[in-house]
Write a protein that holds these residues in place. Sequence first.
Motif, PDB file in Angstrom:
ATOM      1  N   ASN A  87     -85.177   8.771   3.297  1.00  0.00           N
ATOM      2  CA  ASN A  87     -85.065   7.423   3.845  1.00  0.00           C
ATOM      3  C   ASN A  87     -84.191   6.528   2.957  1.00  0.00           C
ATOM      4  OD1 ASN A  87     -85.767   5.708   6.031  1.00  0.00           O
ATOM      5  ND2 ASN A  87     -87.209   4.616   4.720  1.00  0.00           N
ATOM      6  N   VAL A  88     -83.008   7.069   2.610  1.00  0.00           N
ATOM      7  CA  VAL A  88     -82.141   6.332   1.701  1.00  0.00           C
ATOM      8  C   VAL A  88     -80.698   6.795   1.858  1.00  0.00           C
ATOM      9  CG1 VAL A  88     -82.386   7.994  -0.205  1.00  0.00           C
ATOM     10  CG2 VAL A  88     -81.909   5.604  -0.733  1.00  0.00           C
ATOM     11  N   PHE A  89     -79.765   5.908   1.539  1.00  0.00           N
ATOM     12  CA  PHE A  89     -78.368   6.301   1.424  1.00  0.00           C
ATOM     13  C   PHE A  89     -78.194   6.995   0.073  1.00  0.00           C
ATOM     14  CE2 PHE A  89     -76.518   4.485   5.125  1.00  0.00           C
ATOM     15  CZ  PHE A  89     -77.194   3.305   5.386  1.00  0.00           C
ATOM     16  N   VAL A  90     -77.600   8.160   0.077  1.00  0.00           N
ATOM     17  CA  VAL A  90     -77.464   8.933  -1.160  1.00  0.00           C
ATOM     18  C   VAL A  90     -76.076   8.817  -1.775  1.00  0.00           C
ATOM     19  CG1 VAL A  90     -79.269  10.586  -0.588  1.00  0.00           C
ATOM     20  CG2 VAL A  90     -76.913  11.025   0.169  1.00  0.00           C
ATOM     21  N   GLY A  91     -75.180   8.132  -1.114  1.00  0.00           N
ATOM     22  CA  GLY A  91     -73.844   7.958  -1.661  1.00  0.00           C
ATOM     23  C   GLY A  91     -72.824   7.773  -0.557  1.00  0.00           C
ATOM     24  N   MET A  92     -71.595   7.523  -0.964  1.00  0.00           N
ATOM     25  CA  MET A  92     -70.482   7.501  -0.032  1.00  0.00           C
ATOM     26  C   MET A  92     -69.830   8.880  -0.054  1.00  0.00           C
ATOM     27  SD  MET A  92     -70.498   4.320   1.054  1.00  0.00           S
ATOM     28  CE  MET A  92     -68.883   4.042   1.798  1.00  0.00           C
ATOM     29  N   PHE A  93     -69.237   9.252   1.058  1.00  0.00           N
ATOM     30  CA  PHE A  93     -68.536  10.538   1.154  1.00  0.00           C
ATOM     31  C   PHE A  93     -67.093  10.255   1.517  1.00  0.00           C
ATOM     32  CE2 PHE A  93     -67.105  14.178   3.790  1.00  0.00           C
ATOM     33  CZ  PHE A  93     -67.227  15.189   2.848  1.00  0.00           C
ATOM     34  N   ASP A  94     -66.152  10.737   0.689  1.00  0.00           N
ATOM     35  CA  ASP A  94     -64.744  10.521   1.003  1.00  0.00           C
ATOM     36  C   ASP A  94     -63.941  11.771   0.685  1.00  0.00           C
ATOM     37  OD1 ASP A  94     -64.300  10.566  -1.720  1.00  0.00           O
ATOM     38  OD2 ASP A  94     -63.340   8.604  -1.817  1.00  0.00           O
ATOM     39  N   TYR A  95     -62.616  11.661   0.823  1.00  0.00           N
ATOM     40  CA  TYR A  95     -61.764  12.838   0.677  1.00  0.00           C
ATOM     41  C   TYR A  95     -61.717  13.349  -0.765  1.00  0.00           C
ATOM     42  CZ  TYR A  95     -60.260  12.144   5.480  1.00  0.00           C
ATOM     43  OH  TYR A  95     -60.238  12.027   6.850  1.00  0.00           O
ATOM     44  N   ARG A  96     -61.999  12.492  -1.731  1.00  0.00           N
ATOM     45  CA  ARG A  96     -62.085  12.963  -3.108  1.00  0.00           C
ATOM     46  C   ARG A  96     -63.251  13.946  -3.235  1.00  0.00           C
ATOM     47  NH1 ARG A  96     -60.689  10.635  -8.439  1.00  0.00           N
ATOM     48  NH2 ARG A  96     -59.869   8.801  -7.379  1.00  0.00           N
ATOM     49  N   ILE A 252     -38.521  10.512  -6.695  1.00  0.00           N
ATOM     50  CA  ILE A 252     -39.689  10.677  -5.823  1.00  0.00           C
ATOM     51  C   ILE A 252     -39.241  11.064  -4.421  1.00  0.00           C
ATOM     52  CG2 ILE A 252     -41.690   9.559  -4.796  1.00  0.00           C
ATOM     53  CD1 ILE A 252     -41.798   7.677  -7.108  1.00  0.00           C
ATOM     54  N   VAL A 253     -39.801  12.146  -3.915  1.00  0.00           N
ATOM     55  CA  VAL A 253     -39.511  12.547  -2.540  1.00  0.00           C
ATOM     56  C   VAL A 253     -40.728  12.361  -1.644  1.00  0.00           C
ATOM     57  CG1 VAL A 253     -37.670  14.146  -3.125  1.00  0.00           C
ATOM     58  CG2 VAL A 253     -40.035  14.967  -3.101  1.00  0.00           C
ATOM     59  N   ALA A 254     -41.913  12.250  -2.266  1.00  0.00           N
ATOM     60  CA  ALA A 254     -43.133  12.092  -1.469  1.00  0.00           C
ATOM     61  C   ALA A 254     -44.273  11.663  -2.366  1.00  0.00           C
ATOM     62  CB  ALA A 254     -43.488  13.389  -0.754  1.00  0.00           C
ATOM     63  N   ASN A 255     -45.335  11.239  -1.730  1.00  0.00           N
ATOM     64  CA  ASN A 255     -46.573  10.879  -2.400  1.00  0.00           C
ATOM     65  C   ASN A 255     -47.656  11.804  -1.860  1.00  0.00           C
ATOM     66  OD1 ASN A 255     -48.186   8.682  -3.976  1.00  0.00           O
ATOM     67  ND2 ASN A 255     -49.295   8.942  -2.063  1.00  0.00           N
ATOM     68  N   LEU A 256     -48.371  12.491  -2.742  1.00  0.00           N
ATOM     69  CA  LEU A 256     -49.441  13.380  -2.304  1.00  0.00           C
ATOM     70  C   LEU A 256     -50.772  12.788  -2.739  1.00  0.00           C
ATOM     71  CD1 LEU A 256     -49.712  16.073  -0.805  1.00  0.00           C
ATOM     72  CD2 LEU A 256     -49.873  17.205  -3.036  1.00  0.00           C
ATOM     73  N   SER A 257     -51.678  12.632  -1.787  1.00  0.00           N
ATOM     74  CA  SER A 257     -52.962  12.002  -2.059  1.00  0.00           C
ATOM     75  C   SER A 257     -54.107  12.948  -1.741  1.00  0.00           C
ATOM     76  CB  SER A 257     -53.094  10.729  -1.211  1.00  0.00           C
ATOM     77  OG  SER A 257     -54.397  10.208  -1.276  1.00  0.00           O
ATOM     78  N   MET A 258     -55.259  12.691  -2.371  1.00  0.00           N
ATOM     79  CA  MET A 258     -56.440  13.499  -2.055  1.00  0.00           C
ATOM     80  C   MET A 258     -56.822  13.371  -0.585  1.00  0.00           C
ATOM     81  SD  MET A 258     -59.063  13.458  -5.268  1.00  0.00           S
ATOM     82  CE  MET A 258     -58.687  14.374  -6.776  1.00  0.00           C
ATOM     83  N   SER A 259     -56.495  12.241   0.022  1.00  0.00           N
ATOM     84  CA  SER A 259     -56.814  12.065   1.441  1.00  0.00           C
ATOM     85  C   SER A 259     -56.029  13.025   2.319  1.00  0.00           C
ATOM     86  CB  SER A 259     -56.556  10.623   1.880  1.00  0.00           C
ATOM     87  OG  SER A 259     -55.184  10.296   1.766  1.00  0.00           O
ATOM     88  N   ASP A 260     -54.933  13.585   1.799  1.00  0.00           N
ATOM     89  CA  ASP A 260     -54.150  14.552   2.572  1.00  0.00           C
ATOM     90  C   ASP A 260     -54.890  15.866   2.769  1.00  0.00           C
ATOM     91  OD1 ASP A 260     -51.943  12.869   2.962  1.00  0.00           O
ATOM     92  OD2 ASP A 260     -51.135  13.368   0.990  1.00  0.00           O
ATOM     93  N   ILE A 261     -56.028  16.039   2.086  1.00  0.00           N
ATOM     94  CA  ILE A 261     -56.843  17.239   2.278  1.00  0.00           C
ATOM     95  C   ILE A 261     -57.321  17.333   3.725  1.00  0.00           C
ATOM     96  CG2 ILE A 261     -59.047  16.152   1.694  1.00  0.00           C
ATOM     97  CD1 ILE A 261     -57.957  19.706   0.671  1.00  0.00           C
ATOM     98  N   LYS A 262     -57.303  16.193   4.433  1.00  0.00           N
ATOM     99  CA  LYS A 262     -57.738  16.229   5.833  1.00  0.00           C
ATOM    100  C   LYS A 262     -56.859  17.131   6.683  1.00  0.00           C
ATOM    101  CE  LYS A 262     -55.334  11.947   7.255  1.00  0.00           C
ATOM    102  NZ  LYS A 262     -55.069  11.295   5.956  1.00  0.00           N
ATOM    103  N   TRP A 263     -55.574  17.290   6.279  1.00  0.00           N
ATOM    104  CA  TRP A 263     -54.681  18.158   7.044  1.00  0.00           C
ATOM    105  C   TRP A 263     -55.023  19.626   6.828  1.00  0.00           C
ATOM    106  CZ3 TRP A 263     -52.119  15.634  10.601  1.00  0.00           C
ATOM    107  CH2 TRP A 263     -51.848  14.278  10.385  1.00  0.00           C
ATOM    108  N   VAL A 264     -55.688  19.913   5.697  1.00  0.00           N
ATOM    109  CA  VAL A 264     -56.165  21.272   5.433  1.00  0.00           C
ATOM    110  C   VAL A 264     -57.465  21.517   6.188  1.00  0.00           C
ATOM    111  CG1 VAL A 264     -57.004  22.860   3.653  1.00  0.00           C
ATOM    112  CG2 VAL A 264     -55.062  21.352   3.171  1.00  0.00           C
ATOM    113  N   MET A 265     -58.342  20.523   6.155  1.00  0.00           N
ATOM    114  CA  MET A 265     -59.655  20.671   6.791  1.00  0.00           C
ATOM    115  C   MET A 265     -59.546  20.662   8.313  1.00  0.00           C
ATOM    116  SD  MET A 265     -61.494  20.984   4.131  1.00  0.00           S
ATOM    117  CE  MET A 265     -63.159  20.923   4.809  1.00  0.00           C
ATOM    118  N   ARG A 266     -58.541  19.962   8.830  1.00  0.00           N
ATOM    119  CA  ARG A 266     -58.349  19.935  10.279  1.00  0.00           C
ATOM    120  C   ARG A 266     -58.012  21.353  10.758  1.00  0.00           C
ATOM    121  NH1 ARG A 266     -56.595  15.575  13.644  1.00  0.00           N
ATOM    122  NH2 ARG A 266     -56.100  14.363  11.797  1.00  0.00           N
TER     123      ARG A 266
END
Length: 355
Positions: A87-96, A252-266
Amino acid sequence: MQTISRDYTAEHTANSGKSTNAVDHSSQSEHEGLSYHKWYNVPCGELLTAAHQNVVVINGDVPVESACETLINNGISSAPVWDKDRNVFVGMFDYRDVVTYVLVGLSKDIPLDESASMEFKELVRLARSREPVPVKLAADISHKNPFYSVLEQTHLLQVAELFSSTIHRVAVMDSNGLKGIISQSTVIQYLYKNIEKFPDVQEVFAKSIRELGLGTKAIIAVEGSATVLDALKLMAKHDVSSLAVLNASGGIVANLSMSDIKWVMRSFKFNLLWQTCLHFVGFIDSEQGIMDGRDKLPVFDVLETSTLGYAVGKMIATKAHRVWVVERATGPPVSVVTLTDVFRMITPHLNPTEE
């Protein structure tokens, strides 16, 4: 995915669970009655009204992959995780957290630290045996997403102090429970849109990155030939959520972010982890073109002589949390400015340039 239940209360959030944190509101009254021309006197609830949020809460019992799909389908980077048994929030969940989970699952030969929590040991056991991992075990495994809560009357000053550290988002509670989520981006977008109301922010935004003493951080970067997996490991090692992808001449040709993991998980395209960063960036551009009907080619860099306001506008336009700083156009990056830096510049008593 589930929508917030009216049974969740601020008391539950403030007083229960290992990763629940409540901001001290004891000093709240001393700010009451002050005018909004000081941005930090704006109550958090006003930002939620402006943002028109659809609150998404993740059931802690669903697998990590399903939780990641919830983030993707709702176009969000993070969501609170509710453990119904406790009966509690245990944390936030994000791409990191997703990246940490993926790296754990791929690291069978690395011994587990005996000092790790029982929850983390269970996550590792399940991940390495390819069994479903409940997302409540993965919430905040990156140690960057604790569940902090504030009341809707709380002024932005207290939130900004959190955002000037390692915290990127907080939950806003009312008498019925969770009302919404305020992130670094939420606050910065609000200030940028209403900049004429806040002369103190205008003054800071008008100064150059060099004048403010920003743009001095060492950068983390990889060559375009590096694999995506190596890039993710580098981000985890250096505790950053993004890095620059460079060409042979160091530009710099691009920026790679941890949020880009969504393209792997998709659709579970885990083979992308072993592709080069340049191939991966091309894949993302192609997918975004299909989804949006146009190519997305955001510019990620600013000059040292650029104003902080210009850098903030660039971050808002590209939906990024950072911009790379270069000495000259198309030149190699020399540093980076983040949203955390912006909060340190505009928050009273945290800005080193203030008298």
